[in-house]
Write an enzyme that holds these catalytic residues in place. Structure first.
Site, short mmCIF file in Angstrom:
data_model
loop_
_atom_site.label_atom_id
_atom_site.label_comp_id
_atom_site.label_asym_id
_atom_site.label_seq_id
_atom_site.Cartn_x
_atom_site.Cartn_y
_atom_site.Cartn_z
N ARG A 22 2.14 -17.29 -1.07
CA ARG A 22 3.02 -16.27 -1.39
C ARG A 22 4.57 -16.65 -1.29
O ARG A 22 5.45 -16.47 -2.09
CB ARG A 22 2.88 -15.00 -0.46
CG ARG A 22 4.01 -13.94 -0.52
CD ARG A 22 3.74 -12.75 0.12
NE ARG A 22 4.97 -11.63 -0.18
CZ ARG A 22 4.82 -10.80 -1.18
NH1 ARG A 22 3.95 -11.04 -2.07
NH2 ARG A 22 5.92 -10.14 -1.12
N VAL A 28 4.34 -2.39 9.02
CA VAL A 28 4.73 -3.22 8.13
C VAL A 28 3.84 -3.52 7.03
O VAL A 28 3.98 -3.53 5.89
CB VAL A 28 5.21 -4.60 8.63
CG1 VAL A 28 5.88 -5.63 7.64
CG2 VAL A 28 6.40 -4.45 9.69
N CYS A 88 -3.42 -10.43 -0.13
CA CYS A 88 -4.28 -11.18 0.77
C CYS A 88 -4.94 -10.34 1.55
O CYS A 88 -4.66 -9.05 1.50
CB CYS A 88 -3.10 -12.33 1.59
SG CYS A 88 -2.06 -11.46 2.56
N LYS A 130 7.45 -22.00 10.35
CA LYS A 130 6.74 -22.03 9.11
C LYS A 130 7.61 -20.97 8.03
O LYS A 130 7.79 -21.69 6.90
CB LYS A 130 5.40 -21.43 9.39
CG LYS A 130 4.75 -21.18 7.95
CD LYS A 130 3.44 -20.20 8.14
CE LYS A 130 3.25 -18.96 8.07
NZ LYS A 130 3.46 -18.31 7.23
N ASN A 131 8.13 -19.93 8.52
CA ASN A 131 8.78 -19.07 7.43
C ASN A 131 10.13 -19.48 7.12
O ASN A 131 10.58 -18.58 6.43
CB ASN A 131 8.43 -17.62 7.98
CG ASN A 131 7.15 -17.22 8.06
OD1 ASN A 131 6.15 -17.99 7.24
ND2 ASN A 131 6.83 -16.04 8.61
N LEU A 183 10.18 -5.34 -5.58
CA LEU A 183 11.64 -5.26 -5.14
C LEU A 183 12.33 -6.86 -5.69
O LEU A 183 13.56 -6.84 -5.84
CB LEU A 183 11.84 -5.27 -3.45
CG LEU A 183 11.36 -4.01 -3.20
CD1 LEU A 183 11.11 -4.10 -1.47
CD2 LEU A 183 11.87 -2.94 -3.47
N ARG A 195 0.81 -6.87 -0.89
CA ARG A 195 1.83 -8.12 -1.09
C ARG A 195 2.53 -7.77 -2.39
O ARG A 195 2.62 -8.57 -3.39
CB ARG A 195 1.42 -9.43 -0.86
CG ARG A 195 0.78 -9.60 0.48
CD ARG A 195 1.05 -9.11 1.67
NE ARG A 195 2.26 -10.09 2.21
CZ ARG A 195 2.19 -11.25 2.68
NH1 ARG A 195 0.97 -11.67 3.03
NH2 ARG A 195 3.13 -11.90 3.08
N PRO A 196 3.05 -6.66 -2.88
CA PRO A 196 3.69 -6.26 -4.22
C PRO A 196 5.02 -7.24 -4.30
O PRO A 196 5.58 -7.63 -3.23
CB PRO A 196 3.90 -4.79 -4.12
CG PRO A 196 4.01 -4.49 -2.83
CD PRO A 196 3.36 -5.19 -2.14
N ASP A 228 4.27 -10.12 12.91
CA ASP A 228 3.60 -11.43 13.16
C ASP A 228 2.98 -11.77 14.35
O ASP A 228 2.53 -12.72 14.86
CB ASP A 228 4.45 -12.70 12.60
CG ASP A 228 4.75 -12.47 11.17
OD1 ASP A 228 5.47 -13.37 10.62
OD2 ASP A 228 3.90 -11.99 10.35
N ARG A 262 -3.15 -22.92 8.28
CA ARG A 262 -1.96 -22.59 7.31
C ARG A 262 -0.54 -22.47 8.15
O ARG A 262 0.47 -22.82 7.78
CB ARG A 262 -2.40 -21.38 6.53
CG ARG A 262 -3.31 -21.35 5.57
CD ARG A 262 -3.23 -20.03 4.82
NE ARG A 262 -1.82 -19.57 4.39
CZ ARG A 262 -1.48 -18.54 4.23
NH1 ARG A 262 -2.14 -17.47 4.20
NH2 ARG A 262 -0.08 -18.30 3.82
#
Ligand code: EPZ
Length: 458
Positions: A111, A350, A135, A41-42, A144, A140-141, A328, A420
């Site tokens: 995201r 994390v 979320c 997925k990622n 960066l 989730r800034p 994850d 998802r």
């Protein structure tokens, strides 16, 4: 108005608001056989964003069937790109790519869509992308990402929740820069790497993320003509080029799905095989599994088999950036440690709020205390089935695993999280022998239809 029963497969998208999909699991069934692991997925989401870098288009293979992939397709099509989907193959025609503002209602829920700011800015010199928003696992800034784009010459203003980035000057082209990331952010590394592929000059990303999905994206970019060196290390160099061509690219298998199935074998005392996998992507997970008490055998370069030893022993886990233990996989391992002998301390470093599955596991009889970002797990002999609610994507997988091990029936709600990020998880588990099914129930919890039969009001 009549009800018409049609046969179709569905996730959680085809049913009315009052009804919902739930998964029922009858635990304590041994599993056996082999499971096919889907594309990552990622990787899929960010490589799909990377398709915007191609001047004419590209073909992506091994794309998993996920709600997030569907959403990413909608976002990219809204930018003027044509996408043809044939199973796990996506064909992109980017000749009509003409919009720099992906739709708010789609991006704010996904995201990974924010990462498209890199390619959009690189191709168009301007990008107006909604902030991804927080979320359940954290704020989730994106500072960066923003600071890196500014270092490359972009002007970035954030107003009304929209990140408005643009490049001035006749060339409207980003400039190569040396960028130090305060944290090895996966998304920031990916956004900036994509932006740098078409910049004028050389970009160096220091303290870059080393995740396999970052390397997969770099390999895709190289396949379309980008000049990228050092992906997979903490220093990535990108030499900008003027144009990027098409490629036919297959993404890597999903290491998080693979780890989920390794735990499924260990937690049910079952021997199961997984294929295809890239074992190097699972080093931390395999090391922890073997500490806990399951052997993992390499039967072929892309095939692993989990062999239980009959006991599970507690151990400590700390999540950190790759190649350390992945965040994850934390929830899934917690489900297993909940029934492992002795105590375990799980430290989530994390994300600031990724222990919500503790409350749901405790409803099933787990003995877990949360102190700050630590979960202190005292193993119990047995979990018991209960009705539980998923709080985020990986928590939903953890609850499925707990249900497979528990005595009695478990009902899992909140499946929109699961859909998802997992491609047909319950079908894959059922093929391994699990007693698991997805059904649609009404507000009172009464059965409305099985997934293969969806009642459509006509
Ligand atoms: C990616 O998210 C993954 N998502 C996540 O997978 C994964 O958990 C995460 O990387 C870490 O491996 C996708 O690839 C689509 P980060 P990302 O930027 O890029 C902080 C899943 O379950 N941070 O590495 O958003 C951030 O708040 C999902 O599949 C900043 O402070 O993760 C977090 O605490 C969940 N400022 C930490 O860094 C920034 O500008 C790691 O985030 C960016 C990030």
């Amino acid at each position: 108005m009549e009800d018409k029963l049609i046969t179709s497969t569905t996730t959680t998208q085809n049913i009315s608001a009052t009804e919902q999909s739930v998964i029922h699991i009858w635990g304590q069934t041994q599993l056996s056989g082999e499971v096919q692991i889907s594309g990552a997925k990622n990787s899929a989401l960010v490589v799909m964003a990377g398709s915007l870098l191609c001047s004419s288009g590209c073909r992506l293979r091994n794309i998993p069937g996920l709600v997030d992939v569907d959403k990413m397709c909608q976002i990219i099509e809204a930018l003027g790109v044509k996408i043809q989907r044939n199973g796990e193959v996506l064909d992109f025609d980017t000749t009509g790519f003409n919009c720099h503002t992906p739709p708010f209602e789609l991006v704010s829920k996904l995201r990974a869509a924010f990462f498209a700011i890199g390619p959009i800015l690189a191709r168009m010199g301007v990008a107006k992308v909604p902030m991804p928003g927080g979320c359940s696992i954290g704020a989730r800034p994106i500072e960066l990402h923003v600071r890196g784009l500014q270092a490359m010459g972009a002007h970035v203003e954030i107003e009304h929740g929209i990140v408005n980035a643009y490049v001035t000057g006749s060339s409207k082209r980003l400039q190569g820069a040396k960028i130090y990331l305060d944290y090895p952010s996966v998304g920031a590394t990916e956004t900036l790497m994509m932006a740098a592929t078409l910049a004028d000059g050389e970009t160096i990303l220091e303290n870059a993320a080393k995740e396999p999905e970052v390397v997969d994206l770099a390999n895709f970019c190289i396949a379309i003509g980008a000049k990228i060196f050092g992906a997979g290390t903490d220093r990535i160099t990108i030499v900008g080029v003027d144009k990027l061509h098409s490629a036919d690219y297959s993404i890597i298998p999903d290491r998080v799905e693979a780890a989920t199935f390794l735990v499924a074998g260990a937690i049910t005392n079952s021997e199961i095989s997984l294929f295809p996998v890239i074992p190097d992507h699972l080093t931390a997970a395999v090391a922890k599994l073997e500490q806990i008490g399951a052997k993992v055998v390499l039967d072929a370069p892309d095939r692993l088999r989990v062999v239980p030893t009959g006991i599970l022993r507690g151990t400590d886990i700390e999540t950190l950036p790759y190649p350390a233990f992945p965040t994850d996989m934390q929830a899934q391992f917690m489900a297993m440690l909940a029934i492992s002998e002795g105590n375990s301390v799980i430290t989530e470093t994390v994300f600031e709020n990724r222990l919500q599955h503790v409350a749901e596991l405790k409803r099933m009889g787990a003995n877990i205390k949360v102190k700050g970002n630590h979960a202190i797990v005292e193993g119990v002999a047995m979990l018991s089935g209960a009705t539980v609610t998923a709080t985020d994507l990986r928590a939903s997988a953890a609850l499925v695993l707990a249900g497979l091990a528990a005595q009695g029936k478990t009902t899992i709600q909140g499946l929109h999280h699961l859909d998802r990020g997992y491609d047909r998880l319950e079908a894959k588990m059922r093929n391994l022998g699990a007693k698991i099914e997805r059904v649609h129930v009404n507000g009172d919890g009464d059965l409305v239809a099985h997934p293969e039969e969806v009642i459509v009001r006509v």
